[in-house]
Write a protein that holds these residues in place. Structure first.
Motif, mmCIF file in Angstrom:
data_model
loop_
_atom_site.group_PDB
_atom_site.id
_atom_site.type_symbol
_atom_site.label_atom_id
_atom_site.label_comp_id
_atom_site.label_asym_id
_atom_site.label_seq_id
_atom_site.Cartn_x
_atom_site.Cartn_y
_atom_site.Cartn_z
ATOM 1 N N HIS A 108 7.582 -1.880 -4.902
ATOM 2 C CA HIS A 108 6.292 -1.632 -4.255
ATOM 3 C C HIS A 108 5.406 -0.133 -4.686
ATOM 4 C CE1 HIS A 108 9.393 0.750 -1.979
ATOM 5 N NE2 HIS A 108 8.699 1.616 -1.607
ATOM 6 N N ARG B 171 -4.422 9.364 4.790
ATOM 7 C CA ARG B 171 -3.482 8.315 5.136
ATOM 8 C C ARG B 171 -2.175 8.728 5.334
ATOM 9 N NH1 ARG B 171 -0.015 5.105 3.402
ATOM 10 N NH2 ARG B 171 -0.325 5.373 1.056
ATOM 11 N N ASN C 264 13.960 -0.602 5.538
ATOM 12 C CA ASN C 264 13.185 0.762 5.705
ATOM 13 C C ASN C 264 11.977 0.169 6.821
ATOM 14 O OD1 ASN C 264 12.251 2.958 4.572
ATOM 15 N ND2 ASN C 264 10.516 2.023 3.756
ATOM 16 N N ARG D 189 16.697 8.629 4.303
ATOM 17 C CA ARG D 189 15.648 9.278 4.296
ATOM 18 C C ARG D 189 14.621 8.967 5.322
ATOM 19 N NH1 ARG D 189 11.633 6.920 0.112
ATOM 20 N NH2 ARG D 189 11.093 5.668 2.050
ATOM 21 N N PHE E 283 4.893 10.466 4.531
ATOM 22 C CA PHE E 283 3.841 10.418 3.560
ATOM 23 C C PHE E 283 2.459 10.985 3.602
ATOM 24 C CE2 PHE E 283 7.203 7.483 1.895
ATOM 25 C CZ PHE E 283 7.379 7.894 0.563
ATOM 26 N N TYR F 137 8.439 1.190 8.261
ATOM 27 C CA TYR F 137 7.425 2.185 7.639
ATOM 28 C C TYR F 137 6.198 2.053 8.895
ATOM 29 C CZ TYR F 137 3.759 3.320 4.526
ATOM 30 O OH TYR F 137 2.469 3.915 3.968
ATOM 31 N N SER G 29 8.225 6.900 6.984
ATOM 32 C CA SER G 29 9.269 5.999 6.405
ATOM 33 C C SER G 29 10.642 6.204 6.545
ATOM 34 C CB SER G 29 8.928 6.025 4.917
ATOM 35 O OG SER G 29 9.572 4.984 4.197
ATOM 36 N N SER H 245 1.850 2.791 -4.520
ATOM 37 C CA SER H 245 0.630 3.043 -3.830
ATOM 38 C C SER H 245 -0.377 3.819 -4.515
ATOM 39 C CB SER H 245 0.682 3.613 -2.289
ATOM 40 O OG SER H 245 1.575 4.939 -2.799
ATOM 41 N N VAL I 194 0.309 1.191 0.652
ATOM 42 C CA VAL I 194 1.293 0.391 -0.069
ATOM 43 C C VAL I 194 0.782 -1.022 -0.379
ATOM 44 C CG1 VAL I 194 3.689 -0.241 -0.032
ATOM 45 C CG2 VAL I 194 3.029 1.946 1.182
ATOM 46 N N LYS J 276 -1.362 10.751 2.188
ATOM 47 C CA LYS J 276 -2.268 10.650 0.991
ATOM 48 C C LYS J 276 -3.350 11.281 1.651
ATOM 49 C CE LYS J 276 -0.170 7.508 -1.718
ATOM 50 N NZ LYS J 276 -0.174 7.524 -3.134
ATOM 51 N N HIS K 43 8.218 1.162 -7.803
ATOM 52 C CA HIS K 43 9.646 1.246 -7.659
ATOM 53 C C HIS K 43 10.207 0.701 -6.482
ATOM 54 C CE1 HIS K 43 7.940 3.665 -4.623
ATOM 55 N NE2 HIS K 43 8.924 3.761 -3.890
ATOM 56 N N ASP L 110 13.224 1.241 -3.246
ATOM 57 C CA ASP L 110 13.692 2.114 -2.841
ATOM 58 C C ASP L 110 15.138 2.302 -2.722
ATOM 59 O OD1 ASP L 110 11.386 3.383 -1.956
ATOM 60 O OD2 ASP L 110 11.263 2.633 -0.054
ATOM 61 N N LEU M 148 1.532 6.517 -6.733
ATOM 62 C CA LEU M 148 2.976 6.376 -6.755
ATOM 63 C C LEU M 148 3.325 5.171 -7.533
ATOM 64 C CD1 LEU M 148 5.847 7.415 -5.449
ATOM 65 C CD2 LEU M 148 5.287 6.006 -3.430
HETATM 66 O O1 LIG Z 1 3.187 5.286 1.813
HETATM 67 C C1 LIG Z 1 3.149 5.492 0.672
HETATM 68 O O2 LIG Z 1 2.240 5.834 -0.147
HETATM 69 C C2 LIG Z 1 4.568 5.207 -0.020
HETATM 70 C C3 LIG Z 1 5.478 4.639 0.636
HETATM 71 C C4 LIG Z 1 6.737 4.284 0.054
HETATM 72 O O3 LIG Z 1 6.968 4.243 -1.155
HETATM 73 C C5 LIG Z 1 7.850 4.142 1.086
HETATM 74 O O4 LIG Z 1 7.796 4.165 2.177
HETATM 75 O O5 LIG Z 1 9.100 4.103 0.369
#
Ligand SMILES: O=C(O)CCC(=O)C(=O)O
Length: 193
Positions: free
Chosen positions: A139, A150, A65, A28, A32, A67, A154, A141, A80, A34, A51, A53, A48
């Motif tokens: 994590h 924002r 990951n 993936r 993202f 980010y 990712s 957010s 996050v 916001k 959870h 990933d 969010l």
């Molecule tokens: O940036 C976010 O709000 C969430 C990011 C996230 O959950 C991720 O990168 O897996």
């Protein structure tokens, strides 16, 4: 985008996580956003939930990951939030297709006690900064209370030999995934390294 994904620092990180010579793809690679607060009295985007990933329809779990913050990420902009070292707990809710925690698990691991003890960390980043995060780190957010969007990119690097269970994936893309951020998705993952 390809140039970013192929940066040598990510090749090195993948080598450390997956071992030298492991072919790497990305399950993936996702933007993202916001959105900014529509007014001073409200906030933008959605919360969010907590959870990991992890995706049930993959036969090997992605573990790394990358980010990238594209805008300043702070508690005010709904950055996050994460529970450091929680990847050592394993997959907390394996029955959920994207490993969202149950209410009980949220209370236990991320509730008021965890908050009060300082166990939860805000991932404060400046634009251009990258955080390397184990996929199983719990994590979430929040929403954005600032006047600026924002955004983040990712990238979930995985072992390119990972197989996707297309029948199971298909069930989710038409159903539950529609409301959880993965409405569509390819089923083949080109090699990056
Ligand atoms: O940036 C976010 O709000 C969430 C990011 C996230 O959950 C991720 O990168 O897996």
């Amino acid at each position: 985008m390809g140039l970013f994904l192929r940066r040598p620092c990510f090749a090195e990180a993948c080598e450390r996580v997956y071992g030298k010579g492991t072919p790497i793809s990305s399950f993936r690679t996702m933007f993202f956003n916001k959105p900014c607060a529509p007014s001073a009295a409200s906030s933008g985007g959605t919360h969010l939930p907590w959870h990991q990933d992890r995706w049930r329809f993959l036969d090997i779990d992605p573990l790394l990951n990358a980010y990238l913050a594209l805008d300043p990420a702070s508690p005010e902009s709904g950055c996050v939030r994460l529970l450091p070292r929680s990847h050592t707990l394993g997959i907390l809710n394996p029955s959920h297709h994207s490993a969202f925690l149950t209410e009980g698990q949220i209370e236990c691991y991320c509730g008021a006690k965890a908050e009060a003890s300082g166990a939860i960390v805000d991932l404060v980043l400046q634009p251009g900064e990258v955080a390397l995060i184990h996929n199983w780190v719990v994590h979430s957010s929040g929403t954005n209370r600032t006047a600026r969007a924002r955004r983040a990119l990712s990238v979930s690097y995985m072992d390119a030999r990972t197989k996707l269970n297309e029948a199971e994936f298909g069930r989710f893309t038409g159903g539950e995934l529609k409301s959880s951020g993965y409405p569509e998705g390819g089923t083949h993952f080109p090699q990056i390294f």
